[in-house]
Write an enzyme that holds these catalytic residues in place. Structure first.
Site, PDB file in Angstrom:
ATOM      1  N   GLU A   1       0.764  -1.315   0.154  1.00 37.96           N
ATOM      2  CA  GLU A   1       0.025   0.199  -0.244  1.00 37.96           C
ATOM      3  C   GLU A   1       0.908   1.177   0.220  1.00 37.96           C
ATOM      4  O   GLU A   1       2.034   1.438   0.222  1.00 37.96           O
ATOM      5  CB  GLU A   1      -0.994   0.072   1.160  1.00 37.96           C
ATOM      6  CG  GLU A   1      -0.360  -0.205   2.377  1.00 37.96           C
ATOM      7  CD  GLU A   1       0.711   0.452   3.026  1.00 37.96           C
ATOM      8  OE1 GLU A   1       0.717   1.737   2.964  1.00 37.96           O
ATOM      9  OE2 GLU A   1       1.856  -0.045   3.625  1.00 37.96           O
TER      10      GLU A   1
ATOM     11  N   GLU B   1       4.647  -0.404   1.592  1.00 34.57           N
ATOM     12  CA  GLU B   1       4.742  -0.937  -0.015  1.00 34.57           C
ATOM     13  C   GLU B   1       4.325  -2.495  -0.186  1.00 34.57           C
ATOM     14  O   GLU B   1       4.524  -2.592  -1.411  1.00 34.57           O
ATOM     15  CB  GLU B   1       6.182  -0.260  -0.432  1.00 34.57           C
ATOM     16  CG  GLU B   1       6.402   0.831  -0.368  1.00 34.57           C
ATOM     17  CD  GLU B   1       7.476   1.647  -0.891  1.00 34.57           C
ATOM     18  OE1 GLU B   1       8.457   0.839  -1.559  1.00 34.57           O
ATOM     19  OE2 GLU B   1       7.968   2.727  -0.415  1.00 34.57           O
TER      20      GLU B   1
END
Length: 350
Positions: A169, A312
């Site tokens: 994310e 991430e």
């Protein structure tokens, strides 16, 4: 949500028995053996191979950044999405190293990214509402975010079989949304969950706690209704990842979590369907203390702990490859029976 089938206990037991037959002391691969057995139970296969690995990276902005809960401006979300597309972010480097694809989705990043190649353009809005003053999104938007996550997964799956996924994310302010979700669903105090995020000072942490408490007090999310929680204090990327979780589970594909934000996604997904928990693997324990609250609450042990907190999907991509390596051990190692045959063959040749 469509029904999610329980994983295959018989396959799990068979795989553990197979590990005991390998040419090694029993249980000498430790928890890796149980992790592989769990994944095999998800697949419903005794000796699956992992070929296509994907990090589903969902991005969206958060209105709560207006309250200065992050040391970084919300513009960083868009800049980081561009960095992902240019292949220069940490997750890109690690994904290349581990031969893992990245699927990037704009769930609600501020600005127009529709002309960019290499990204799913699924923007629901220009970021969520400022949860200190208004709901993050409507209930319809929350439901749509989950649906979009499922659709993105299915579109990628239709191109070619997926064997393993990880959650990633990007969204400045999403540690605040996730902290609110974690506090609500675990019963932990906000102070027990909130940490420095991407670099807050001690005073900044106190302010962040105050703002999150204000949001929870204002909206009073129903802790028995995950969609209500998502709509009032969540994020579009959080909903998108929940959709990916359900789509993968329905396809009998293991799901590797990352850190704090994917932990919040897991709590919501499990609240929607408790069977989901057996499909989840926790890659690492984030340095963000709220992530440990999640893992303790769920009774999950991380595969590793390097004190990472980048997000991430950087933790997930490592965890995915522990599983891949585990299956190679299961499928390629000799058994003690194989060794006896080799020795007998050598004697016969002599």
């Amino acid at each position: 949500m469509k029904q999610i089938r329980p994983i295959d206990d018989v396959v799990q037991k068979d795989v553990l028995a197979r590990f005991d037959e390998l040419a090694k002391p029993q249980n000498s691969l430790g928890r890796l053996e149980k992790l592989v057995a769990q994944a095999a139970g998800i697949y419903g296969k005794h000796s699956p191979t992992i070929e296509r690995k994907i990090i589903f990276l969902m991005a969206a902005d958060h209105g709560i950044t207006q309250e200065q809960v992050s040391p970084h401006p919300s513009d960083i979300t868009r800049q980081m999405v561009l960095n992902f597309l240019n292949g220069r972010a940490a997750i890109n480097v690690l994904a290349r190293h581990f031969n893992t694809e990245i699927v990037i989705t704009d769930m609600g990043v501020k600005g127009d990214l529709s002309q960019l190649l290499g990204i799913f353009n699924k923007k629901i809005a220009q970021g969520t509402g400022n949860i200190a003053k208004e709901a993050a999104m409507s209930r319809e938007m929350a439901e749509r975010s989950i649906k979009i996550g499922r659709e993105v997964f299915e579109e990628v799956f239709a191109q070619r079989q997926i064997d393993l996924i990880g959650l990633g994310e990007m969204g400045i302010g999403n540690t605040s949304a996730s902290s609110a979700i974690i506090s609500l669903l675990t019963g932990a105090e906000v102070e027990e969950v909130v940490d420095s995020g991407s670099g807050l000072t001690p005073d900044g942490i106190k302010h962040k706690i105050t703002v999150i408490k204000q949001a929870i007090s204002l909206h009073k999310p129903d802790i028995n209704d995950p969609i209500d929680i998502l709509s009032k204090v969540g994020g579009f990327e959080i909903g998108g990842l929940i959709g990916c979780i359900f789509a993968a589970a329905q396809r009998k594909i293991p799901i590797v979590m990352d850190g704090l934000i994917s932990g919040a996604c897991a709590l919501l997904a499990i609240k929607l369907n408790r069977v989901i928990k057996d499909y989840l693997f926790t890659s690492h324990c984030s340095r963000e203390k709220g992530h440990k609250v999640v893992l303790d609450y769920l009774g999950m042990t991380p595969i590793f702990d390097l004190e990472m907190c980048l997000g991430e999907g950087t933790g997930a991509v490592f965890g995915m490859n522990f599983l891949e390596a585990g299956f190679k051990l299961l499928n390629q190692m000799a058994t003690f029976t194989d060794l006896k045959k080799i020795n007998q063959s050598m004697r016969n040749n002599n």
